[in-house]
Design a protein around this motif. Structure first.
Motif, PDB file in Angstrom:
ATOM      1  N   ASN A  78       0.955  -1.686   0.163  1.00  0.00           N
ATOM      2  CA  ASN A  78       0.265   0.409   0.028  1.00  0.00           C
ATOM      3  C   ASN A  78       0.864   0.804   0.062  1.00  0.00           C
ATOM      4  N   GLY A  79       1.987   1.085   0.738  1.00  0.00           N
ATOM      5  CA  GLY A  79       3.197   2.007   0.095  1.00  0.00           C
ATOM      6  C   GLY A  79       3.343   2.454  -1.437  1.00  0.00           C
ATOM      7  N   ILE A  80       3.197   2.236  -1.910  1.00  0.00           N
ATOM      8  CA  ILE A  80       3.534   2.385  -3.545  1.00  0.00           C
ATOM      9  C   ILE A  80       2.444   2.614  -3.916  1.00  0.00           C
ATOM     10  N   ILE A  81       1.150   2.055  -3.537  1.00  0.00           N
ATOM     11  CA  ILE A  81      -0.262   2.851  -4.839  1.00  0.00           C
ATOM     12  C   ILE A  81      -0.560   3.965  -3.656  1.00  0.00           C
ATOM     13  N   LEU A  82       0.468   4.468  -2.520  1.00  0.00           N
ATOM     14  CA  LEU A  82      -0.015   6.015  -1.986  1.00  0.00           C
ATOM     15  C   LEU A  82       1.001   6.445  -2.722  1.00  0.00           C
ATOM     16  N   ALA A  83       2.030   6.221  -2.843  1.00  0.00           N
ATOM     17  CA  ALA A  83       3.198   6.508  -4.134  1.00  0.00           C
ATOM     18  C   ALA A  83       2.298   7.208  -4.636  1.00  0.00           C
ATOM     19  N   GLY A  84       1.864   6.317  -5.077  1.00  0.00           N
ATOM     20  CA  GLY A  84       1.603   6.156  -6.888  1.00  0.00           C
ATOM     21  C   GLY A  84       0.032   7.290  -6.890  1.00  0.00           C
ATOM     22  N   TYR A  85      -0.531   7.143  -6.003  1.00  0.00           N
ATOM     23  CA  TYR A  85      -1.588   8.124  -5.753  1.00  0.00           C
ATOM     24  C   TYR A  85      -1.106   9.992  -5.616  1.00  0.00           C
ATOM     25  N   VAL A  86      -0.104  10.081  -4.967  1.00  0.00           N
ATOM     26  CA  VAL A  86       0.577  11.393  -4.410  1.00  0.00           C
ATOM     27  C   VAL A  86       1.287  12.026  -5.911  1.00  0.00           C
ATOM     28  N   GLY A  87       1.870  10.904  -6.881  1.00  0.00           N
ATOM     29  CA  GLY A  87       2.411  11.118  -7.918  1.00  0.00           C
ATOM     30  C   GLY A  87       1.355  11.568  -8.977  1.00  0.00           C
ATOM     31  N   SER A  88      -0.090  11.073  -9.080  1.00  0.00           N
ATOM     32  CA  SER A  88      -0.833  11.161  -9.899  1.00  0.00           C
ATOM     33  C   SER A  88      -1.579  12.372  -9.653  1.00  0.00           C
ATOM     34  N   LEU A  89      -1.334  12.935  -8.293  1.00  0.00           N
ATOM     35  CA  LEU A  89      -2.132  14.004  -7.953  1.00  0.00           C
ATOM     36  C   LEU A  89      -0.968  15.254  -8.046  1.00  0.00           C
ATOM     37  N   PHE A  90       0.061  15.286  -8.284  1.00  0.00           N
ATOM     38  CA  PHE A  90       0.832  15.892  -8.543  1.00  0.00           C
ATOM     39  C   PHE A  90       1.329  16.178  -9.283  1.00  0.00           C
ATOM     40  N   LEU A  91       0.895  15.481 -10.833  1.00  0.00           N
ATOM     41  CA  LEU A  91       1.151  14.894 -12.493  1.00  0.00           C
ATOM     42  C   LEU A  91      -0.023  16.405 -12.695  1.00  0.00           C
ATOM     43  N   ALA A  92      -1.466  15.768 -12.031  1.00  0.00           N
ATOM     44  CA  ALA A  92      -2.508  16.296 -12.462  1.00  0.00           C
ATOM     45  C   ALA A  92      -2.490  18.137 -12.397  1.00  0.00           C
ATOM     46  N   GLY A  93      -1.554  18.043 -10.868  1.00  0.00           N
ATOM     47  CA  GLY A  93      -1.534  19.441 -10.033  1.00  0.00           C
ATOM     48  C   GLY A  93      -0.878  20.240 -12.028  1.00  0.00           C
ATOM     49  N   ALA A 135      14.629  14.087 -21.713  1.00  0.00           N
ATOM     50  CA  ALA A 135      13.419  13.110 -21.088  1.00  0.00           C
ATOM     51  C   ALA A 135      13.633  13.903 -19.933  1.00  0.00           C
ATOM     52  N   SER A 136      14.564  14.265 -19.331  1.00  0.00           N
ATOM     53  CA  SER A 136      14.523  15.612 -18.124  1.00  0.00           C
ATOM     54  C   SER A 136      13.101  16.199 -17.759  1.00  0.00           C
ATOM     55  N   PHE A 137      12.823  16.996 -19.163  1.00  0.00           N
ATOM     56  CA  PHE A 137      11.581  17.337 -18.783  1.00  0.00           C
ATOM     57  C   PHE A 137      10.023  17.334 -19.127  1.00  0.00           C
ATOM     58  N   SER A 138      10.368  15.530 -19.205  1.00  0.00           N
ATOM     59  CA  SER A 138       8.964  14.635 -19.337  1.00  0.00           C
ATOM     60  C   SER A 138       8.210  14.742 -17.760  1.00  0.00           C
ATOM     61  N   VAL A 139       7.264  14.727 -17.799  1.00  0.00           N
ATOM     62  CA  VAL A 139       6.398  14.064 -17.329  1.00  0.00           C
ATOM     63  C   VAL A 139       6.449  12.598 -16.459  1.00  0.00           C
ATOM     64  N   MET A 140       7.039  11.745 -18.237  1.00  0.00           N
ATOM     65  CA  MET A 140       6.206  10.327 -17.188  1.00  0.00           C
ATOM     66  C   MET A 140       8.049   9.780 -17.248  1.00  0.00           C
ATOM     67  N   THR A 141       9.239  10.564 -17.066  1.00  0.00           N
ATOM     68  CA  THR A 141      10.243  10.544 -16.318  1.00  0.00           C
ATOM     69  C   THR A 141       9.917  10.645 -14.889  1.00  0.00           C
ATOM     70  N   HIS A 142       9.255  11.525 -14.416  1.00  0.00           N
ATOM     71  CA  HIS A 142       9.184  11.703 -12.842  1.00  0.00           C
ATOM     72  C   HIS A 142       7.725  11.100 -12.409  1.00  0.00           C
ATOM     73  N   PHE A 143       6.974  11.183 -13.546  1.00  0.00           N
ATOM     74  CA  PHE A 143       6.139  10.222 -12.378  1.00  0.00           C
ATOM     75  C   PHE A 143       6.059   8.931 -12.749  1.00  0.00           C
ATOM     76  N   GLU A 144       7.658   7.899 -13.242  1.00  0.00           N
ATOM     77  CA  GLU A 144       7.455   7.007 -13.064  1.00  0.00           C
ATOM     78  C   GLU A 144       8.092   6.169 -11.631  1.00  0.00           C
ATOM     79  N   GLY A 145       8.900   7.438 -11.170  1.00  0.00           N
ATOM     80  CA  GLY A 145       9.207   7.262  -9.787  1.00  0.00           C
ATOM     81  C   GLY A 145       8.350   7.038  -8.596  1.00  0.00           C
ATOM     82  N   PHE A 146       7.285   7.366  -9.084  1.00  0.00           N
ATOM     83  CA  PHE A 146       5.955   7.818  -8.232  1.00  0.00           C
ATOM     84  C   PHE A 146       5.142   6.379  -8.192  1.00  0.00           C
ATOM     85  N   GLN A 147       5.071   5.525  -9.302  1.00  0.00           N
ATOM     86  CA  GLN A 147       4.792   5.058  -9.691  1.00  0.00           C
ATOM     87  C   GLN A 147       5.405   3.471  -8.748  1.00  0.00           C
ATOM     88  N   ARG A 148       6.880   3.373  -9.409  1.00  0.00           N
ATOM     89  CA  ARG A 148       7.792   2.521  -8.895  1.00  0.00           C
ATOM     90  C   ARG A 148       7.336   2.849  -7.007  1.00  0.00           C
TER      91      ARG A 148
END
Lengths: 319, 247
Positions: free
Chosen positions: B132-147, B202-215
């Motif tokens: 559930n820690g990974i899932i929480l991180a995913g949610y946090v990342g997703s929220l920042f992505l949306a922001g 790639a460092s300007f991409s949201v994909m690169t930075h969202f990936e960490g949160f997903q893991r």
């Protein structure tokens, strides 16, 4: 309360407002007149802090609008042109939002909303959404918003635009009622409104002030101010016009109508060489000449005529 | 204190605006249907045979690409179209407070939409024992992505009174932020230029930075990235609004 000093606003290559200066004190109602596109709204937008001026300064209640915008804006109630409002909000929601931004909370807010609703006759539509309102109600809703915090300075861009005659009358009464303890500026196209409500009027044309004075002073600038109007029965107009024209203090005469031996004539006074007793002189002339006089009176100037003569459309001025 | 009251007033109005019109309900329903569809059908949630929400979060950058600009496009365009911008900006508040208030209101709305995906989380917890820690991180990342997307929509919304133009512009900018770090694109770039350049892009991409949160990795750099995108876009919004009035 309001001090405007050599205000200028340039949009690209167009000078919208050019070196406008005036001041308005508490208790004064300033009417802003001018043709469409003369710079009235732009000036008002600069006073309310919406447009930053290109040069010059605006001071409201001692606060510079650029240096202390929040303090200055707190004193101002503003009704923008076309009375905008959030379409999806109810009248009550909108006024409540405005009150909140004005720093009113709790009971003070309730009282403020109640007062503004009463003043602008909005009881019937209080919980209706703004996009379903008629133009008159929409206008009054925005007006209520500008009055909600009982501002010391009230700036209204065409407050009676789109209202029916009764509503116009109400708004004018409202302005007059509020005038003793506020500094008010409003713009309008309706000249009677200025005569009725303003203590002073400014006429603005192509960004510059072309006239500034009380409505009476402005009217006195009219060519017709002090003109003598005659209605009489005489044989033929030519001798009447001729003898009138020879009187000292008359610069020219106008024949307004001639039918069945009945004439309507106007004698325009010579402003450079005035005759204080022009009316009496004309009366005496008419009894000498045995004209049968039906009517004689001195005319006051007309504001619309002054307005037209100093703000001629571009096409006329070009010649 | 005063500033916060103003921001709160703006937020309340904006949120109210979402819920008095059908926008909120249409958005929430579409968002939930699409997340479900992508997670369970295209993401092969069940066939994966693992207790994680990878198939749920993977689609978020793409899903938000269209949905977030739809939420943000009206923020300033509508104010300009209705003329209420003049009213708002002559009130005793700073442009900043208005921008932040509007942004926070919409972000809160997106957070609500995201929170309503909780059945997915319940499902995965019933079927297995996920971290559930990974899932929480995913949610946090997703929220920042949306922001980040939202701040960009806010910026394009200030540019025009036309909501359609505002929508398209922000989709294009967000798409660029995705593609700069999208594997097929980076692979292609790798073939024509050197790896350092590709890494920078790639460092300007949201994909690169969202990936960490997903893991499940919450890296400060990823936070800095998303907050700077938000900060930059909101700052630009302020500049745009100011320059429009300056003439």
């Amino acid at each position: 309360m309001i001090k405007v000093k050599s205000l200028c606003k340039v949009f690209g290559a167009k000078i919208a407002v050019n070196n406008v200066s005036f001041s308005v004190e508490r208790g004064e109602v300033l009417g802003f007149l001018g043709p469409n596109g003369a710079g009235k709204s732009t000036t008002m937008r600069m006073i309310t802090g919406y447009y930053p001026p290109t040069s010059g300064s605006v001071e409201v209640g001692g606060f510079d609008i650029l240096e202390n915008p929040i303090e200055a804006k707190r004193l101002i109630g503003y009704l923008p042109e076309n009375a905008p409002g959030y379409a999806d909000m109810t009248v009550h929601g909108f006024l409540s939002f405005a009150a909140e931004l004005r720093g009113l909370h709790g009971d003070a807010r309730k009282r403020a909303i109640h007062g503004a609703v009463e003043m602008c006759f909005l009881e019937n539509v209080l919980f209706q959404s703004i996009d379903t309102l008629s133009k008159g109600y929409k206008h009054r809703t925005c007006l209520a918003q500008s009055l909600i915090h009982d501002p010391e300075v009230l700036i209204m861009d065409e407050p009676t635009d789109g209202l029916d005659p009764n509503q116009k009358h109400e708004v004018r009464n409202l302005i007059r009622r509020m005038s003793p303890n506020k500094a008010i500026i409003f713009s309008t196209h309706i000249l009677e409104e200025v005569e009725e409500t303003c203590s002073r009027a400014i006429i603005i044309d192509r960004g510059t002030i072309v006239a500034n004075g009380t409505p009476a002073e402005l009217k006195a600038r009219s060519e017709w101010a002090g003109a003598v109007y005659l209605q009489l029965s005489a044989i033929g107009s030519a001798p009447v016009l001729e003898s009138l024209g020879q009187l000292s203090g008359v610069i020219r005469t106008e024949l307004l109508s001639e039918a069945n031996g009945r004439l309507e004539v106007r004698a325009i006074p010579d402003k450079k060489n005035p005759n204080v007793n022009l009316t009496r002189a004309i009366y005496e002339l008419s009894s000498q000449q045995h004209w049968q006089l039906d009517q004689i009176h001195t005319e006051v100037g007309r504001l619309d005529e002054v307005f037209r003569s100093i703000t001629l459309p571009d096409t006329v001025k070009a010649h | 204190m005063n500033a916060w009251n103003n921001i709160k007033a703006i937020m309340k109005r904006e949120l109210g605006g979402y819920f008095t019109s059908p926008i909120a309900y249409v958005f929430l329903i579409i968002f939930l249907l699409l997340t479900g569809f992508f997670t369970f059908t295209i993401g092969n949630f069940f066939e994966r045979g693992e207790a994680s929400l990878v198939s749920f979060f993977t689609w978020h950058p793409w899903l938000y690409l269209f949905l977030v600009p739809a939420v943000g496009m009206r923020l300033w365009s509508e104010e300009r179209r209705l003329g209420t911008m003049e009213l708002l900006l002559t009130m005793p508040l700073t442009t900043w407070q208005a921008i932040v208030g509007k942004f926070l209101a919409s972000w809160l709305f997106l957070a609500l939409a995201l929170a309503l995906t909780f059945p997915v989380w319940i499902t995965v917890n019933i079927m297995g024992a996920p971290d559930n820690g990974i899932i929480l991180a995913g949610y946090v990342g997703s929220l920042f992505l949306a922001g980040a997307y939202l701040a960009i929509s806010c910026m394009t919304s200030a540019l025009t009174r036309n909501q359609v133009i505002s929508f398209i512009l922000s989709v294009v900018i967000c798409l660029f932020l995705i593609l700069a770090g999208y594997t097929p694109v980076t692979d292609l770039l790798m073939r024509i230029s050197n790896p350092v350049v590709v890494d920078v892009i790639a460092s300007f991409s949201v994909m690169t930075h969202f990936e960490g949160f997903q893991r499940g990795v919450i890296d400060l750099r990823d936070f800095v990235f998303f907050t700077s995108v938000i900060g930059f876009a909101l700052f630009t919004t302020g500049v745009i609004i100011r320059s429009q009035r300056a003439g």
